[in-house]
Design an enzyme around this catalytic site. Structure first.
Site, PDB file in Angstrom:
ATOM      1  N   THR A 133       0.999  -0.964  -0.137  1.00 36.98           N
ATOM      2  CA  THR A 133       0.146   0.119   0.006  1.00 36.98           C
ATOM      3  C   THR A 133       0.832   1.223  -0.116  1.00 36.98           C
ATOM      4  O   THR A 133       2.091   1.155   0.501  1.00 36.98           O
ATOM      5  CB  THR A 133      -1.044  -0.009   1.225  1.00 36.98           C
ATOM      6  OG1 THR A 133      -1.749   1.250   1.537  1.00 36.98           O
ATOM      7  CG2 THR A 133      -0.325  -0.194   2.845  1.00 36.98           C
ATOM      8  N   ASP A 134       0.291   2.443  -0.546  1.00 39.62           N
ATOM      9  CA  ASP A 134       1.100   3.656  -0.677  1.00 39.62           C
ATOM     10  C   ASP A 134       1.000   4.234   0.959  1.00 39.62           C
ATOM     11  O   ASP A 134       1.797   5.197   1.524  1.00 39.62           O
ATOM     12  CB  ASP A 134       0.391   4.786  -1.280  1.00 39.62           C
ATOM     13  CG  ASP A 134      -0.982   4.992  -0.970  1.00 39.62           C
ATOM     14  OD1 ASP A 134      -1.715   4.346  -0.297  1.00 39.62           O
ATOM     15  OD2 ASP A 134      -1.358   5.968  -1.829  1.00 39.62           O
ATOM     16  N   GLU A 135       0.249   3.713   1.999  1.00 34.03           N
ATOM     17  CA  GLU A 135       0.338   4.144   3.251  1.00 34.03           C
ATOM     18  C   GLU A 135       1.451   3.778   4.058  1.00 34.03           C
ATOM     19  O   GLU A 135       1.886   4.547   5.178  1.00 34.03           O
ATOM     20  CB  GLU A 135      -1.124   3.540   4.053  1.00 34.03           C
ATOM     21  CG  GLU A 135      -2.404   3.686   3.665  1.00 34.03           C
ATOM     22  CD  GLU A 135      -3.648   3.356   4.504  1.00 34.03           C
ATOM     23  OE1 GLU A 135      -3.491   3.854   5.568  1.00 34.03           O
ATOM     24  OE2 GLU A 135      -4.477   3.166   3.667  1.00 34.03           O
ATOM     25  N   TYR A 159      -1.717  -0.497  10.966  1.00 28.06           N
ATOM     26  CA  TYR A 159      -1.921  -1.209   9.728  1.00 28.06           C
ATOM     27  C   TYR A 159      -0.538  -0.724   8.794  1.00 28.06           C
ATOM     28  O   TYR A 159      -0.044  -1.849   8.285  1.00 28.06           O
ATOM     29  CB  TYR A 159      -3.200  -0.538   9.194  1.00 28.06           C
ATOM     30  CG  TYR A 159      -3.154  -1.275   7.553  1.00 28.06           C
ATOM     31  CD1 TYR A 159      -3.137  -2.095   7.144  1.00 28.06           C
ATOM     32  CD2 TYR A 159      -3.373   0.026   6.625  1.00 28.06           C
ATOM     33  CE1 TYR A 159      -2.872  -2.503   5.878  1.00 28.06           C
ATOM     34  CE2 TYR A 159      -3.364  -0.095   5.514  1.00 28.06           C
ATOM     35  CZ  TYR A 159      -3.175  -1.372   4.821  1.00 28.06           C
ATOM     36  OH  TYR A 159      -3.193  -1.734   3.614  1.00 28.06           O
ATOM     37  N   LYS A 163       2.266  -3.240   7.290  1.00 29.68           N
ATOM     38  CA  LYS A 163       2.657  -3.496   5.783  1.00 29.68           C
ATOM     39  C   LYS A 163       3.971  -3.029   5.521  1.00 29.68           C
ATOM     40  O   LYS A 163       4.511  -3.447   4.774  1.00 29.68           O
ATOM     41  CB  LYS A 163       1.633  -2.683   5.104  1.00 29.68           C
ATOM     42  CG  LYS A 163       0.151  -3.466   5.078  1.00 29.68           C
ATOM     43  CD  LYS A 163       0.057  -4.816   4.406  1.00 29.68           C
ATOM     44  CE  LYS A 163       0.424  -4.690   2.987  1.00 29.68           C
ATOM     45  NZ  LYS A 163       0.294  -6.159   2.350  1.00 29.68           N
TER      46      LYS A 163
END
Length: 354
Positions: A133-135, A159, A163
């Site tokens: 994810t870009d998060e 989260y 990741k």
């Protein structure tokens, strides 16, 4: 190819499998634990395809994963299995640590043992594709900044931290053991079969029931929206033609403020579902602002130039066209939504496996 997909009953995983079975000649083994977000009904249209197999298993169960690898003999693994809801990670981070970090570690070790035993030609061709994810990059404060593949990691939530850790493990297994890996970091996905707790389906379904449309803070947080079927095409380009050891950012070129997304949904519903619930004059009147999420990132935006230059991928859907397709799908599939909301999709599954 024979492709083993982890988390294939989830939102993005099911879109990928539908793409693989309808648009390619590949064979697929879907390995999924079937947590709350795993819904085999999202694969009903392709589940009878002779090229499709399903195995209920945990990625952290090395014995089950090893047996699946030995039996299916994949040419590639596409790893999407993950806990992915930020709010849930804030309320209970333990599952995120266990699945996203420990599970990915266990999976890497199982895959490494399988890969090491392959004959030279198959060993050279094998790929482990980790979908992230870009998060992991944190957030952007400037109006023109973009996440690139070399942006430093600065995750904000349990989260995104989990990741980020899994991304680091994958890169370490490539550097240390030579495992042929590919990584992708995507922006916010949306589209059909999205779990109803997520922003876009939640707003659609709440509006149809005349419930409040809760928007965090002032609703000015910006996200880059990627139609899930465009994402599935991008993933296939990467696993088929990506350069080993490289990372590819996948974005939709669709930056939108959260509040504007909700307003756009309301406008589409005015057109496509004009029969409103009792007491609702306009869907937009249901918008309500609620206390902001802890550590809420302000802006995400991806520079997807690398995957366009090197692999020729660009999104086909604009945000407007993709959102219209999404709203229409939910209106046409309210029974699927109801079965998720009332839990019957899980109860029947549990009963069948008892």
């Amino acid at each position: 190819m024979r492709i083993l997909v982890t988390g294939g009953a989830g939102f993005i995983g099911s879109a990928l499998i539908r793409h693989l079975l309808t648009e390619t000649g590949h064979e697929v083994l879907n390995l999924d634990k079937l947590t709350y977000a795993g819904n085999l009904e999202s694969l009903a249209a392709v589940s009878s395809d002779p090229r499709y197999q399903f195995l209920q298993a945990d990625i952290a169960d090395s014995q089950a994963v090893g047996a699946a690898l030995a039996s299916f003999q994949p040419d590639a693994m596409m790893h999407l299995a993950a806990e992915s809801h930020v709010d849930r990670s804030i309320d209970g981070p333990s599952d995120f640590i266990q699945t996203n970090i420990v599970g990915t570690y266990s999976l890497l070790e199982s895959v490494r043992a399988y890969w090491m035993a392959l004959e030279p030609e198959r060993k050279a061709a094998f790929r482990f594709h980790h979908i992230s994810t870009d998060e992991v990059y944190g957030d952007l404060h400037g109006v023109d900044d973009l996440f690139t593949e070399t942006t430093p990691y600065a995750p904000s939530s349990p989260y995104s931290a989990s990741k980020a850790a899994s991304d680091h493990l994958v890169r370490a297994w490539h550097r240390t053991y030579g495992l042929p890996v590919l990584l992708t970091n995507c922006s916010n996905n949306y589209g059909p079969y999205h779990f109803p707790e997520k922003l876009i389906p939640l707003m659609i379904l709440n509006a149809l029931e005349g419930k409040p449309l809760p928007v965090y803070g002032n609703g000015q947080q910006i996200r880059d929206w990627l139609f899930v079927e465009d994402h599935a095409r991008a993933l296939m380009e990467v696993v088929s033609r990506g350069q080993v050891g490289e990372t590819y950012n996948i974005g939709g070129h669709n930056e939108q403020k959260n509040l504007d997304v909700v307003r756009a949904i309301c406008a589409l519903l005015e057109e496509l579902a004009p029969q409103k619930p009792a007491g609702v004059a306009r869907f937009e009147d249901l918008i309500s602002f609620v206390k902001d999420r802890p550590g809420h990132d302000v802006r995400y935006a991806i520079d997807a130039g690398k995957i366009e230059r090197e692999l020729g991928w660009t999104p086909r859907e604009t945000f407007e066209s993709g959102l219209r397709k999404t709203v229409r799908w939910y209106l046409d599939n309210l029974q699927w939504c109801q079965r998720v909301q009332d839990g019957s999709y899980q109860r029947e599954r549990l009963g069948a496996s008892a």
